[in-house]
Design an enzyme around this catalytic site. Structure first.
Site: not given
Ligand code: KIV
Length: 276
Positions: A117, A184
């Site tokens: 991220e 997201e």
């Molecule tokens: O951890 C996860 O499931 C994610 C999704 C929400 C994209 O990063």
């Protein structure tokens, strides 16, 4: 049989007709089901903190947790591209440690790429991991690992300035060498602009149908929980199906209609009455 999609094929889906799809999976049995379906990719997300471990968020999931779950998913889904998620704390200390941990997740789990991220701040880290030979997916917009900074699971990029910041983040991730980026929890209008302005495919979750690809958390889309966020469609109602099955089991056991002649071993043991 399904053929595993490759990084160049994922890149090439940009602007095409086929929408590449991904669902989360965290264990061997569910990975096998995805492998038998038409879904192209699996994300072993750090959402396993919530779906598998009962945490309130993703912080607290460790690199060992990710390696453990991802390696079992990889065993269950040999024909499906698997993304392993880098958990909080595994890539935010130094670039060197981030590369070491990305190597560990990639090598020990057997996943096909890793995801992390962040935008511009994470660009040097993405660059270093790509340089080490590991494909990287970015993840921007609503980033659950920094939920505390965002004040909860809230749609991001709603003002012009916030939208510009997310577009800048997408460009930073692209320039750093990520081959795709998850968008997201952002307005569809912004996802549309980002998808048109960057050259790598966007994968949306709560970002509208304008993205090149789509992902959902399995527990949400299979209807395992009563409540789901606004952007989720329940494609099945496993909550009702599973609880119904458990309750039918209890009823039939108590009625002594299960097990029955067909679901027991009926071998005849001569002289059984002589057992002492
Ligand atoms: O951890 C996860 O499931 C994610 C999704 C929400 C994209 O990063």
């Amino acid at each position: 049989m399904k053929k595993k999609i490759t990084v160049p094929e994922i890149r090439a889906c940009k602007g095409g007709d086929k929408v590449i799809t991904m669902v989360t999976s965290y264990d061997y049995t569910s990975a096998k089901l995805v492998d038998e379906s038409d879904v192209d990719m699996i994300l072993v997300g750090d959402s396993l903190g919530m779906t598998m471990l009962g945490y309130h968020g993703t912080v607290g999931v460790t690199l060992d947790d990710m390696i453990y779950h991802t390696s079992h998913v990889v065993k269950g889904a040999p024909n499906t591209f698997v993304i392993g998620d880098m958990p909080f704390g595994s890539y935010n200390v130094s670039t060197e440690e981030a590369v070491r941990n990305a190597n560990k997740l990639f090598m020990e789990s057997g996943c096909d790429c890793i995801k992390l991220e962040g935008g511009a701040d994470m660009a040097p880290i993405i660059k270093a991991i790509v340089k080490a030979g590991i494909p990287v997916s970015g993840h921007i917009g609503l980033t659950p690992q920094t939920m505390a900074m965002m004040g909860g699971f809230k749609v991001q990029g709603k003002s012009l300035q916030a939208a510009q910041e997310i577009l800048d983040a997408a460009r930073a991730v692209e320039e750093a060498g990520a081959f795709m980026v998850v968008l997201e929890g952002i307005p569809t209008m912004l996802a549309d602009v980002i998808t048109k302005k960057i050259s790598i495919p966007t994968m949306g979750i709560g970002a509208g149908a304008v993205c090149d690809m789509q992902v959902l958390v399995a527990q949400d889309m299979l209807g395992m929980n009563d409540w789901v966020p606004k952007f989720v469609k329940k494609f099945a109602d496993l909550h009702t199906v599973v609880i119904g099955a458990y309750n039918d089991f209890v009823k039939e056991c108590n009625a002594r209609t299960f097990p029955n002649h067909d679901t027991q071993y009926n071998a005849v043991i001569e002289g059984i009455e002589n057992l002492k």
